[in-house]
Design an enzyme around this catalytic site. Sequence first.
Site, PDB file in Angstrom:
ATOM      1  N   CYS A   2      63.560  -6.139  41.670  1.00  0.00           N
ATOM      2  CA  CYS A   2      63.436  -4.844  41.022  1.00  0.00           C
ATOM      3  C   CYS A   2      62.654  -4.961  39.711  1.00  0.00           C
ATOM      4  CB  CYS A   2      64.782  -4.200  40.716  1.00  0.00           C
ATOM      5  SG  CYS A   2      65.791  -3.928  42.148  1.00  0.00           S
ATOM      6  N   ARG A  27      58.131  -7.752  42.081  1.00  0.00           N
ATOM      7  CA  ARG A  27      59.572  -7.948  41.909  1.00  0.00           C
ATOM      8  C   ARG A  27      60.389  -7.219  42.985  1.00  0.00           C
ATOM      9  NH1 ARG A  27      61.057 -10.101  36.958  1.00  0.00           N
ATOM     10  NH2 ARG A  27      63.158  -9.391  37.354  1.00  0.00           N
ATOM     11  N   TRP A  75      64.064  -3.648  45.007  1.00  0.00           N
ATOM     12  CA  TRP A  75      64.388  -4.603  46.081  1.00  0.00           C
ATOM     13  C   TRP A  75      65.848  -4.331  46.384  1.00  0.00           C
ATOM     14  CZ3 TRP A  75      67.764  -8.594  47.184  1.00  0.00           C
ATOM     15  CH2 TRP A  75      67.407  -9.416  48.248  1.00  0.00           C
ATOM     16  N   ASN A 101      68.184  -3.298  37.273  1.00  0.00           N
ATOM     17  CA  ASN A 101      67.853  -4.518  37.999  1.00  0.00           C
ATOM     18  C   ASN A 101      69.083  -5.399  37.946  1.00  0.00           C
ATOM     19  OD1 ASN A 101      66.662  -6.836  39.055  1.00  0.00           O
ATOM     20  ND2 ASN A 101      65.845  -7.459  37.061  1.00  0.00           N
ATOM     21  N   GLY A 102      69.604  -5.802  39.106  1.00  0.00           N
ATOM     22  CA  GLY A 102      70.799  -6.650  39.099  1.00  0.00           C
ATOM     23  C   GLY A 102      71.801  -6.135  40.093  1.00  0.00           C
ATOM     24  N   GLU A 485      57.044 -27.766  51.834  1.00  0.00           N
ATOM     25  CA  GLU A 485      56.432 -26.653  51.095  1.00  0.00           C
ATOM     26  C   GLU A 485      55.370 -25.946  51.944  1.00  0.00           C
ATOM     27  OE1 GLU A 485      57.000 -24.905  48.649  1.00  0.00           O
ATOM     28  OE2 GLU A 485      55.101 -24.061  47.966  1.00  0.00           O
ATOM     29  N   LYS A 489      55.450 -22.019  52.876  1.00  0.00           N
ATOM     30  CA  LYS A 489      54.348 -21.090  52.564  1.00  0.00           C
ATOM     31  C   LYS A 489      53.967 -20.301  53.809  1.00  0.00           C
ATOM     32  CE  LYS A 489      54.383 -20.907  49.227  1.00  0.00           C
ATOM     33  NZ  LYS A 489      54.946 -21.422  48.026  1.00  0.00           N
ATOM     34  N   GLU A 492      56.806 -17.750  54.971  1.00  0.00           N
ATOM     35  CA  GLU A 492      57.107 -16.591  54.124  1.00  0.00           C
ATOM     36  C   GLU A 492      56.001 -15.551  54.104  1.00  0.00           C
ATOM     37  OE1 GLU A 492      57.718 -17.306  49.926  1.00  0.00           O
ATOM     38  OE2 GLU A 492      56.281 -18.933  49.936  1.00  0.00           O
ATOM     39  N   HIS A 508      64.819 -37.840  66.198  1.00  0.00           N
ATOM     40  CA  HIS A 508      66.263 -37.586  66.172  1.00  0.00           C
ATOM     41  C   HIS A 508      66.599 -36.135  66.512  1.00  0.00           C
ATOM     42  CE1 HIS A 508      66.748 -41.595  64.635  1.00  0.00           C
ATOM     43  NE2 HIS A 508      65.763 -41.340  63.793  1.00  0.00           N
ATOM     44  N   LYS A 606      59.785 -11.604  44.059  1.00  0.00           N
ATOM     45  CA  LYS A 606      59.298 -12.768  43.323  1.00  0.00           C
ATOM     46  C   LYS A 606      60.406 -13.506  42.606  1.00  0.00           C
ATOM     47  CE  LYS A 606      56.002 -15.325  41.578  1.00  0.00           C
ATOM     48  NZ  LYS A 606      55.537 -16.357  42.517  1.00  0.00           N
TER      49      LYS A 606
HETATM   50  C1  F6R Z   1      58.242 -19.414  47.517  1.00  0.00           C
HETATM   51  C2  F6R Z   1      58.808 -18.968  46.270  1.00  0.00           C
HETATM   52  C3  F6R Z   1      60.276 -19.032  46.109  1.00  0.00           C
HETATM   53  C4  F6R Z   1      60.627 -19.452  44.671  1.00  0.00           C
HETATM   54  C5  F6R Z   1      62.136 -19.412  44.461  1.00  0.00           C
HETATM   55  C6  F6R Z   1      62.523 -19.886  43.074  1.00  0.00           C
HETATM   56  O1  F6R Z   1      56.851 -19.316  47.512  1.00  0.00           O
HETATM   57  O2  F6R Z   1      58.116 -18.542  45.394  1.00  0.00           O
HETATM   58  O3  F6R Z   1      60.847 -19.899  47.040  1.00  0.00           O
HETATM   59  O4  F6R Z   1      60.136 -20.732  44.449  1.00  0.00           O
HETATM   60  O5  F6R Z   1      62.607 -18.101  44.651  1.00  0.00           O
HETATM   61  O6  F6R Z   1      61.936 -19.097  42.092  1.00  0.00           O
HETATM   62  P1  F6R Z   1      61.788 -19.612  40.609  1.00  0.00           P
HETATM   63  O7  F6R Z   1      60.829 -20.759  40.648  1.00  0.00           O
HETATM   64  O8  F6R Z   1      61.283 -18.447  39.842  1.00  0.00           O
HETATM   65  O9  F6R Z   1      63.149 -20.074  40.177  1.00  0.00           O
END
Ligand code: F6R
Length: 611
Positions: A2, A27, A75, A101-102, A485, A489, A492, A508, A606
Amino acid sequence: MCGIIGHVGTTCSTPILLDGLRRLEYRGYDSAGIVVISESGAPLLRRCEGKLRGLENSLFENPMTGTIGIGHTRWATHGKPTERNAHPHRGENGRVYVVHNGIVENFAELRERLLAEGCQLTSDTDTELIAHLIEKRLDDGVKLAEAVRQVCRVIRGSFGIAVLSATHPDRLIVARLRSPLVVGLGENENFVASDVPALLPYTRRVIYLQDEQLAVVTRTAVAIQTFDGKAVAPEVSEIKWDRHAAEKEGFRHYMLKEIYEQPRVLRELLAIHTDRGERLPRLDMVGESVDGLAHCNRILAFGCGTAWHSCLMARTFIEELARIPTEVDYASELRGRRPFAGPGVLGLAISQSGETADTLAAAMIMRKQGSRLLGICNVEGSSLVREADSVVHTHSGPEIGVASTKAFTGQLMVSFLLAVELGLRRGVLDKDRAASLVRACERLPEQIENLLLDSEKIQQIAWELHQKTDWLYLGRRWLYPIALEGALKLKEISYAHAEGYPAGEMKHGPIALLEPGLPVVALVGTGPSADKMRANIQEAKARDALIIGLSSEPHLLDGLAHHVLELPASRVETEPILHAVALQLLAYYVADARGCDVDQPRNLAKSVTVE
Ligand code: F6R
């Protein structure tokens, strides 16, 4: 999670609110809304389901004007992402409007109480309850700021709220508990936002509201008090980010722009965190010195998602180069167990935003048990930065694309330099070895530039394979966290199913997944694990998997891979960063070819500020 924006001034607030929401859309993007107080003193509310564009179109067709207002991009937590659940929410008589937000944890109890008192609720949200609670106090003759303060003491959970009332049309009231809020200071106007990028076009002078603080923001003044009612002198900070840093600057997506920013970010990081004369790391650490940290017995690193992958990489760097035993945990798991922490154990929290609820909770647990806390963080003034005993900033600039890219490689660079510096202090590395490692880092920006210039092959592979729905990513040792990672990527942003594995684990279980044509992305490093990786690729190939091999030594993949991505030659310690960038591009081009919304993938936000 949010985005919140607010403005009070002499010019029309609507375009400022919309612009702020556009900058905060990363957000959350389930629904959006704004409320302004018109010249005649009437509150004008508009809310739309879906992305911000819907709200923009509606306001274009039916404009609303006023010089004070608040806005929100959502969100969803409580209630579906529909218009009736979109913010701002209002009290029963329309005297109070709230964006939030929260999450309100005592939601059920408060809702029951309000319903029992005869309150008519029009949404399924927790936020609406806040508006009703404030309005009830206004009805009892309590002044707006005092009413908000009283309600802040009643709600449990986490919140950043902005409140607007037609009864006090000259002021915004904002309050925070474990959810970020920043006040921006303008000339004859002031702003509030949940994040700095929303403020960049208007001001660089900000006040980061602290937990359990409330601010009364008028066009010319900001007054802060604690939830106990004690006045607090505002502390003004200067934002260093460039005003264009949060714009696309000609790129199709923020994510692509942020991938291309990596050479610059890494150069800047090296300039900040190394001694250019001696070619040795000299971390610009706020708080305790690296010397102080070098005496710890053990490190416990934690984070979420991509930041957790950074922790895995940090473990490899620190164990290899500084010989400090290092454990890694998901922050969401760490907060639920009783970790072996204490004075000899250094907690290492890695986070882009510094606002991730699980990471902050885990950090508190570590500190409570007597551990010191080192944060690696991108956002200045964030909760993690304030919570940690020492902090190293990743200086990657605002990261707007929901999928983390430049913040990740920034984290890798910082944890690498940290490991080298710790290694030096502990006598594990001598100056020559340390300097040669720093020189390898110095070559990275140019190597990434070459990789980016040569990205056509990655685009071709992405186009050819974009319809594949299952992918495997394999790596060993230094490249194992990068395989995880790379898979994250891809999944997501493209919604293709992708799993990362340490290649040695294939036999395994996961090998059962192999089918003819299944893409296997194999990361082949330059170290001794290359032969083992080749054996794993053979096994996948024997089962007719489609191999995409990444290596700086393409001959290692002769006769093994269907597609070979040749990466610039680098050392075993620094090549993970090059593999990471190549996999970011692969994910980006696959997602783009699949027609996905790369910057705003479904269901994601985010910064995950709720548990
Ligand atoms: C993936 C991504 C998320 C963040 C995770 C932690 O691309 O961006 O997996 O890495 O939500 O966020 P931060 O780094 O802000 O604690």
